[in-house]
Design a protein around this motif. Structure first.
Motif, mmCIF file in Angstrom:
data_model
loop_
_atom_site.group_PDB
_atom_site.id
_atom_site.type_symbol
_atom_site.label_atom_id
_atom_site.label_comp_id
_atom_site.label_asym_id
_atom_site.label_seq_id
_atom_site.Cartn_x
_atom_site.Cartn_y
_atom_site.Cartn_z
ATOM 1 N N THR A 286 6.423 4.553 20.151
ATOM 2 C CA THR A 286 6.952 4.180 21.829
ATOM 3 C C THR A 286 7.849 2.593 21.466
ATOM 4 N N ALA A 287 6.307 1.777 20.208
ATOM 5 C CA ALA A 287 6.681 0.480 20.281
ATOM 6 C C ALA A 287 7.114 0.114 19.104
ATOM 7 N N TYR A 288 7.546 0.695 18.284
ATOM 8 C CA TYR A 288 9.033 0.826 17.430
ATOM 9 C C TYR A 288 10.486 0.577 18.216
ATOM 10 N N ALA A 289 10.586 1.550 19.625
ATOM 11 C CA ALA A 289 12.324 1.689 19.766
ATOM 12 C C ALA A 289 11.838 -0.175 20.759
ATOM 13 N N ASP A 290 10.608 -0.032 20.946
ATOM 14 C CA ASP A 290 10.190 -1.639 21.802
ATOM 15 C C ASP A 290 9.943 -2.488 20.889
ATOM 16 N N ASN B 76 0.463 -0.954 0.489
ATOM 17 C CA ASN B 76 0.049 0.182 -0.209
ATOM 18 C C ASN B 76 0.651 0.831 0.068
ATOM 19 N N LEU B 77 2.105 0.829 0.389
ATOM 20 C CA LEU B 77 3.028 2.077 0.576
ATOM 21 C C LEU B 77 3.379 2.625 -0.959
ATOM 22 N N PHE B 78 3.013 1.465 -0.866
ATOM 23 C CA PHE B 78 3.807 1.547 -2.488
ATOM 24 C C PHE B 78 3.658 1.805 -3.309
ATOM 25 N N ASP B 79 2.436 1.809 -3.453
ATOM 26 C CA ASP B 79 1.442 2.484 -3.998
ATOM 27 C C ASP B 79 0.494 4.158 -3.791
ATOM 28 N N THR B 80 1.042 5.084 -2.645
ATOM 29 C CA THR B 80 0.162 6.169 -1.524
ATOM 30 C C THR B 80 1.366 7.247 -1.820
ATOM 31 N N SER B 81 2.637 6.434 -1.754
ATOM 32 C CA SER B 81 3.646 7.573 -1.001
ATOM 33 C C SER B 81 3.714 8.671 -0.772
ATOM 34 N N THR B 82 3.339 9.354 -2.316
ATOM 35 C CA THR B 82 2.838 10.603 -2.562
ATOM 36 C C THR B 82 1.692 11.302 -2.566
ATOM 37 N N ALA B 83 0.907 10.284 -1.237
ATOM 38 C CA ALA B 83 -0.622 10.759 -0.817
ATOM 39 C C ALA B 83 -0.729 10.060 0.679
ATOM 40 N N LEU B 84 0.457 10.096 1.156
ATOM 41 C CA LEU B 84 0.556 10.188 2.587
ATOM 42 C C LEU B 84 -0.989 10.771 3.636
ATOM 43 N N THR B 85 -1.486 9.434 4.286
ATOM 44 C CA THR B 85 -1.942 9.830 5.290
ATOM 45 C C THR B 85 -2.472 9.883 6.668
ATOM 46 N N LYS B 86 -3.043 10.160 7.750
ATOM 47 C CA LYS B 86 -2.853 9.487 9.537
ATOM 48 C C LYS B 86 -2.915 8.099 9.330
ATOM 49 N N LYS B 87 -3.446 7.119 8.300
ATOM 50 C CA LYS B 87 -3.702 5.725 8.830
ATOM 51 C C LYS B 87 -1.645 5.362 8.775
ATOM 52 N N HIS B 88 -1.763 5.591 7.446
ATOM 53 C CA HIS B 88 -0.018 5.236 6.953
ATOM 54 C C HIS B 88 0.738 5.266 8.755
ATOM 55 N N LEU B 89 0.087 6.246 9.234
ATOM 56 C CA LEU B 89 1.273 6.017 11.093
ATOM 57 C C LEU B 89 0.185 5.398 11.728
ATOM 58 N N THR B 90 -1.183 5.210 11.722
ATOM 59 C CA THR B 90 -1.672 5.012 13.261
ATOM 60 C C THR B 90 -1.386 2.983 12.560
ATOM 61 N N ASP B 91 -1.427 3.004 11.401
ATOM 62 C CA ASP B 91 -1.354 1.268 11.086
ATOM 63 C C ASP B 91 0.147 0.455 11.151
ATOM 64 N N LEU B 92 1.881 1.280 12.006
ATOM 65 C CA LEU B 92 2.120 0.749 12.424
ATOM 66 C C LEU B 92 1.966 0.553 14.155
ATOM 67 N N LEU B 93 1.158 0.961 14.457
ATOM 68 C CA LEU B 93 0.868 0.823 15.752
ATOM 69 C C LEU B 93 1.105 -0.433 15.755
ATOM 70 N N PRO B 94 0.188 -1.572 15.561
ATOM 71 C CA PRO B 94 -0.012 -3.268 15.546
ATOM 72 C C PRO B 94 0.912 -4.224 15.087
ATOM 73 N N LEU B 95 1.666 -3.384 13.989
ATOM 74 C CA LEU B 95 2.806 -3.502 12.919
ATOM 75 C C LEU B 95 4.152 -4.428 13.754
ATOM 76 N N PHE B 96 4.280 -2.976 14.053
ATOM 77 C CA PHE B 96 5.664 -3.073 15.649
ATOM 78 C C PHE B 96 5.383 -3.946 16.972
ATOM 79 N N ARG B 97 4.062 -3.931 16.870
ATOM 80 C CA ARG B 97 3.447 -4.983 18.109
ATOM 81 C C ARG B 97 3.963 -6.336 17.628
ATOM 82 N N TYR B 98 3.170 -6.528 16.647
ATOM 83 C CA TYR B 98 3.172 -7.802 16.099
ATOM 84 C C TYR B 98 4.848 -8.326 16.004
#
Length: 351
Positions: free
Chosen positions: A306-310, A168-190
């Motif tokens: 914080t999740a990334y640092a964890d 998704n990021l490859f396709d939308t890298s020039t049109a970022l939204t806040k969802k690109h940020l919030t979707d990282l939280l569960p990913l980093f926790r995983y």
């Protein structure tokens, strides 16, 4: 089509390369019984050509890199630990010259995929792994041990989880939204949960440290001579060679300290050419976006960082557990200092 940096694993080469396919399936046994050099010395010198698909070029890289590591480092391993032939365990100063039948085609293959002449993380972590019937499998192996399988299954699971996000990021890298940020939280926790739990569940620390890890030893600072090519200085595989972490750091605006910055600049040359081009494009796209306004002032930003640092903290803990007696990692880094520095740089992004 595979998502993210995942690929379709190619299991066989064209008939011209039958000798490579045949020996590839025997590598664990040849290593275990200390006969890999004799088998390699009898190989024909094959010139890889333009008839190969990209997937076949990747398979050539896997086979030749596995054979090169085995040929160079077989004497570093106490093979009797897994029922193999007992022999004197030597050090890197005793490594032999890599014969022309490996060195010349390996040079050409590495030039095509854009990698140095050594095994790198993308090979065994991504190009060699596939899922079938709900399980992760390795197509080729150096040791046929659970420690080896587990060591590469964990990063493959992480890449698999990140793949939809990255696509998704490859396709939308020039049109970022806040969802690109919030979707990282569960990913980093995983990432943290998988890395912490699965690594200790799947990997025997003794077999990893004494049997598998020596085979991954790179050619730096102790170089290796390749017949017909010359002396090669190249570092072994490292988690720092994973393209997705360059992307996440850039997306989150993380400014690392000089130790980590220099390490990342070095490791980028150990990322396959196609992946490097993606990283470069995304970094360029991110620079055109006001990430400070979009992400860095958002209330969710601190939780994501914080999740990334964890996750990076869990990497430090697990690596220290498995490498208790080591001062350097397979990528020739002072891994404890380096991982601590990466954690520090990540945490500072919240300030």
């Amino acid at each position: 089509m595979p998502e993210g940096f995942l690929v379709n694993v190619v299991h066989h080469l064209p008939a011209k390369y039958a000798a490579w396919d045949e020996i590839a399936g025997k590598i664990p046994e040849l290593n275990k019984y200390r006969s890999v050099r004799k088998a390699v010395d009898s190989l024909p010198t094959i010139d890889p050509g333009d008839e190969l698909t990209e997937g076949e070029w990747r398979r050539c890289y896997l086979i030749l890199s596995f054979l090169v590591q085995s040929y160079a480092n077989n004497d570093l391993v106490p093979w009797d630990l897994i029922g193999g032939t007992k022999g004197k365990v030597l050090d890197v100063a005793s490594r032999p010259v890599i014969p022309r039948c490996l060195s010349v085609p390996f040079q050409k293959v590495c030039a095509h995929v854009g990698l140095p002449m050594v095994i790198t993380a993308s090979g065994p972590d991504i190009w060699n792994c596939y899922q079938k019937d709900g399980s992760t499998h390795l197509d080729l192996s150096l040791t046929a041990t659970g420690a080896e399988a587990g060591f590469h299954t964990v990063p493959f699971l992480m890449h698999t989880k990140a793949a939809p996000y990255l696509s998704n990021l490859f396709d939308t890298s020039t049109a970022l939204t806040k969802k690109h940020l919030t979707d990282l939280l569960p990913l980093f926790r995983y990432f943290k949960k998988t890395f912490t739990e699965e690594t200790k569940r799947l990997i025997d620390p003794v077999i990893f440290y004494d049997v598998y890890r020596p085979l991954l030893t790179g050619f730096y600072p102790d170089t290796v001579m390749f017949e017909g090519v010359g002396e090669v200085a190249a570092k072994g595989p490292s988690a720092g060679q994973s393209a997705m972490f360059f992307i996440f750091d850039s997306l989150l605006g993380i400014k690392h300290n000089i130790m980590t910055r220099e390490f990342q600049q070095d490791m980028l040359s150990y990322v396959p050419k196609e992946q490097r081009l993606v990283v470069s494009k995304l970094m360029s796209d991110f620079n055109k976006t006001n990430l400070k306004t979009l992400f860095h002032t958002a209330p969710e930003y601190a939780d994501v960082v914080t999740a990334y640092a964890d996750f990076r903290r869990s990497h430090f803990t697990v690596a220290s557990y498995f490498l208790k007696a080591a001062s350097t990692g397979t990528g020739a880094s002072s891994f404890r200092d380096l991982l601590a520095d990466a954690i520090d740089g990540t945490q500072k992004a919240k300030l």
